[in-house]
Design a protein around this motif. Structure first.
Motif, PDB file in Angstrom:
ATOM      1  N   ALA A  92      -6.807  13.314 -14.145  1.00 12.95           N
ATOM      2  CA  ALA A  92      -7.845  12.955 -13.171  1.00 12.95           C
ATOM      3  C   ALA A  92      -7.290  12.977 -11.749  1.00 12.95           C
ATOM      4  CB  ALA A  92      -8.405  11.576 -13.499  1.00 12.95           C
ATOM      5  N   ARG A  93      -6.063  12.531 -11.554  1.00 11.93           N
ATOM      6  CA  ARG A  93      -5.457  12.547 -10.207  1.00 11.93           C
ATOM      7  C   ARG A  93      -5.218  13.966  -9.728  1.00 11.93           C
ATOM      8  NH1 ARG A  93      -0.877   7.994 -11.200  1.00 11.93           N
ATOM      9  NH2 ARG A  93      -2.308   6.357 -11.802  1.00 11.93           N
ATOM     10  N   ARG A  94      -4.769  14.830 -10.635  1.00 15.97           N
ATOM     11  CA  ARG A  94      -4.533  16.228 -10.242  1.00 15.97           C
ATOM     12  C   ARG A  94      -5.832  16.913  -9.860  1.00 15.97           C
ATOM     13  NH1 ARG A  94      -0.649  16.129 -14.727  1.00 15.97           N
ATOM     14  NH2 ARG A  94       1.387  15.893 -13.769  1.00 15.97           N
ATOM     15  N   ALA A  95      -6.921  16.536 -10.533  1.00 21.48           N
ATOM     16  CA  ALA A  95      -8.216  17.129 -10.219  1.00 21.48           C
ATOM     17  C   ALA A  95      -8.689  16.718  -8.829  1.00 21.48           C
ATOM     18  CB  ALA A  95      -9.243  16.721 -11.267  1.00 21.48           C
ATOM     19  N   LEU A  96      -8.266  15.556  -8.354  1.00 18.23           N
ATOM     20  CA  LEU A  96      -8.665  15.077  -7.034  1.00 18.23           C
ATOM     21  C   LEU A  96      -7.833  15.669  -5.902  1.00 18.23           C
ATOM     22  CD1 LEU A  96      -9.264  11.300  -7.806  1.00 18.23           C
ATOM     23  CD2 LEU A  96     -10.989  13.083  -7.451  1.00 18.23           C
ATOM     24  N   GLU A  97      -6.688  16.249  -6.227  1.00 19.26           N
ATOM     25  CA  GLU A  97      -5.839  16.837  -5.188  1.00 19.26           C
ATOM     26  C   GLU A  97      -6.496  18.080  -4.621  1.00 19.26           C
ATOM     27  OE1 GLU A  97      -2.030  17.635  -6.987  1.00 19.26           O
ATOM     28  OE2 GLU A  97      -1.222  15.790  -6.157  1.00 19.26           O
ATOM     29  N   PRO A  98      -6.384  18.283  -3.311  1.00 19.10           N
ATOM     30  CA  PRO A  98      -6.971  19.500  -2.733  1.00 19.10           C
ATOM     31  C   PRO A  98      -6.201  20.735  -3.201  1.00 19.10           C
ATOM     32  CG  PRO A  98      -5.719  18.292  -1.084  1.00 19.10           C
ATOM     33  CD  PRO A  98      -5.748  17.444  -2.327  1.00 19.10           C
ATOM     34  N   ALA A  99      -6.939  21.818  -3.342  1.00 20.52           N
ATOM     35  CA  ALA A  99      -6.321  23.070  -3.768  1.00 20.52           C
ATOM     36  C   ALA A  99      -5.431  23.600  -2.651  1.00 20.52           C
ATOM     37  CB  ALA A  99      -7.390  24.097  -4.108  1.00 20.52           C
ATOM     38  N   PRO A 100      -4.318  24.246  -3.005  1.00 21.78           N
ATOM     39  CA  PRO A 100      -3.468  24.804  -1.955  1.00 21.78           C
ATOM     40  C   PRO A 100      -4.213  25.916  -1.214  1.00 21.78           C
ATOM     41  CG  PRO A 100      -2.714  25.508  -4.130  1.00 21.78           C
ATOM     42  CD  PRO A 100      -3.814  24.508  -4.331  1.00 21.78           C
ATOM     43  N   PRO A 101      -3.947  26.065   0.065  1.00 20.23           N
ATOM     44  CA  PRO A 101      -4.663  27.086   0.825  1.00 20.23           C
ATOM     45  C   PRO A 101      -4.329  28.486   0.305  1.00 20.23           C
ATOM     46  CG  PRO A 101      -2.872  26.168   2.127  1.00 20.23           C
ATOM     47  CD  PRO A 101      -2.968  25.369   0.864  1.00 20.23           C
ATOM     48  N   ALA A 102      -5.346  29.339   0.297  1.00 21.20           N
ATOM     49  CA  ALA A 102      -5.153  30.713  -0.170  1.00 21.20           C
ATOM     50  C   ALA A 102      -4.346  31.483   0.870  1.00 21.20           C
ATOM     51  CB  ALA A 102      -6.500  31.376  -0.396  1.00 21.20           C
ATOM     52  N   GLU A 103      -3.417  32.258   0.387  1.00 18.59           N
ATOM     53  CA  GLU A 103      -2.594  33.049   1.297  1.00 18.59           C
ATOM     54  C   GLU A 103      -3.311  34.342   1.654  1.00 18.59           C
ATOM     55  OE1 GLU A 103       1.415  33.677   0.034  1.00 18.59           O
ATOM     56  OE2 GLU A 103       1.577  31.663  -0.783  1.00 18.59           O
ATOM     57  N   VAL A 110       0.841  -1.203   0.000  1.00 14.56           N
ATOM     58  CA  VAL A 110       0.000   0.000   0.000  1.00 14.56           C
ATOM     59  C   VAL A 110       0.873   1.248   0.000  1.00 14.56           C
ATOM     60  CG1 VAL A 110      -1.627   1.347   1.395  1.00 14.56           C
ATOM     61  CG2 VAL A 110      -1.999  -1.098   1.049  1.00 14.56           C
ATOM     62  N   ARG A 111       1.926   1.244   0.801  1.00 11.86           N
ATOM     63  CA  ARG A 111       2.843   2.399   0.869  1.00 11.86           C
ATOM     64  C   ARG A 111       3.521   2.644  -0.476  1.00 11.86           C
ATOM     65  NH1 ARG A 111       8.332   2.378   4.260  1.00 11.86           N
ATOM     66  NH2 ARG A 111       9.076   4.425   3.650  1.00 11.86           N
ATOM     67  N   LEU A 112       4.006   1.591  -1.109  1.00  8.13           N
ATOM     68  CA  LEU A 112       4.655   1.723  -2.410  1.00  8.13           C
ATOM     69  C   LEU A 112       3.660   2.190  -3.467  1.00  8.13           C
ATOM     70  CD1 LEU A 112       6.784  -1.558  -2.347  1.00  8.13           C
ATOM     71  CD2 LEU A 112       7.601   0.774  -1.924  1.00  8.13           C
ATOM     72  N   ARG A 113       2.473   1.617  -3.441  1.00  7.38           N
ATOM     73  CA  ARG A 113       1.443   1.990  -4.419  1.00  7.38           C
ATOM     74  C   ARG A 113       1.053   3.457  -4.268  1.00  7.38           C
ATOM     75  NH1 ARG A 113      -3.518  -1.608  -6.040  1.00  7.38           N
ATOM     76  NH2 ARG A 113      -4.323  -0.273  -7.683  1.00  7.38           N
ATOM     77  N   THR A 114       0.856   3.901  -3.036  1.00  5.67           N
ATOM     78  CA  THR A 114       0.483   5.293  -2.781  1.00  5.67           C
ATOM     79  C   THR A 114       1.552   6.244  -3.317  1.00  5.67           C
ATOM     80  OG1 THR A 114      -0.745   4.630  -0.816  1.00  5.67           O
ATOM     81  CG2 THR A 114      -0.134   6.945  -0.978  1.00  5.67           C
ATOM     82  N   HIS A 115       2.794   5.908  -3.105  1.00  6.09           N
ATOM     83  CA  HIS A 115       3.882   6.756  -3.594  1.00  6.09           C
ATOM     84  C   HIS A 115       3.910   6.786  -5.124  1.00  6.09           C
ATOM     85  CE1 HIS A 115       7.753   8.747  -3.841  1.00  6.09           C
ATOM     86  NE2 HIS A 115       8.145   7.778  -4.665  1.00  6.09           N
ATOM     87  N   LEU A 116       3.810   5.633  -5.741  1.00  2.72           N
ATOM     88  CA  LEU A 116       3.903   5.565  -7.205  1.00  2.72           C
ATOM     89  C   LEU A 116       2.737   6.246  -7.904  1.00  2.72           C
ATOM     90  CD1 LEU A 116       5.185   1.909  -7.661  1.00  2.72           C
ATOM     91  CD2 LEU A 116       6.455   4.018  -8.156  1.00  2.72           C
ATOM     92  N   GLU A 117       1.562   6.263  -7.280  1.00  3.21           N
ATOM     93  CA  GLU A 117       0.391   6.835  -7.932  1.00  3.21           C
ATOM     94  C   GLU A 117       0.212   8.322  -7.672  1.00  3.21           C
ATOM     95  OE1 GLU A 117      -2.888   4.217  -6.947  1.00  3.21           O
ATOM     96  OE2 GLU A 117      -2.469   3.033  -8.755  1.00  3.21           O
ATOM     97  N   GLN A 118       1.160   8.959  -7.015  1.00  5.53           N
ATOM     98  CA  GLN A 118       1.097  10.410  -6.869  1.00  5.53           C
ATOM     99  C   GLN A 118       1.257  11.034  -8.255  1.00  5.53           C
ATOM    100  OE1 GLN A 118       4.098  11.734  -4.163  1.00  5.53           O
ATOM    101  NE2 GLN A 118       3.275  10.570  -2.464  1.00  5.53           N
TER     102      GLN A 118
END
Length: 134
Positions: free
Chosen positions: A104-115, A66-74
């Motif tokens: 599709a993966r980038r779309a699922l990432e949370p947006a960076p917090p607004a400064e 799971v750890r390896l998969r999570t890293h590779l799928e970033q």
């Protein structure tokens, strides 16, 4: 499907503190005696494309997988990890992700917090207990 060789996957996993093992050293050991680590080998996908097969070993090989998969799928790493018929339960197929998968993966990432906007000079002075004279 894009061809993926095991040496490129190994470079992507170098950032993790996990040992790459020789498949010959861990194959015949019982699970409890296996050192924690992973193996990589090249294999042919049913479509004929060369893909990499990642195997996780050790007493807790499922958590390691799971750890390896999570890293590779970033999205920044850019691989797709899938099960493939004919592989053992501790092995998965790794291939380069295509553009649609990465988007599709980038779309699922949370947006960076607004400064918050930077305070003006007058606000800084006022907070310090001073006033602007002019």
């Amino acid at each position: 499907m894009r061809p993926t060789r095991s040496h490129t996957v190994a470079r992507a996993l170098a950032a993790l503190d996990v040992d790459r093992l020789s498949a010959y050293k861990v194959r015949d050991l019982p699970t409890s005696a296996q050192p924690e680590g992973f193996t990589l080998r090249d294999s042919a996908h049913p479509s004929g494309v060369v893909v990499s097969v990642l195997g996780a070993y050790g007493p807790d090989w499922s958590a390691l997988l799971v750890r390896l998969r999570t890293h590779l799928e970033q999205p920044s790493v850019g691989y797709t990890v899938e099960a493939l018929k004919g592989l053992d339960e501790h092995e998965v197929m790794v291939r380069r992700a295509n553009a649609d998968e990465l988007q599709a993966r980038r779309a699922l990432e949370p947006a960076p917090p607004a400064e918050a906007p930077a305070p003006s000079r007058a606000e800084v002075l006022e907070a310090a207990g001073q006033e602007i004279l002019f």
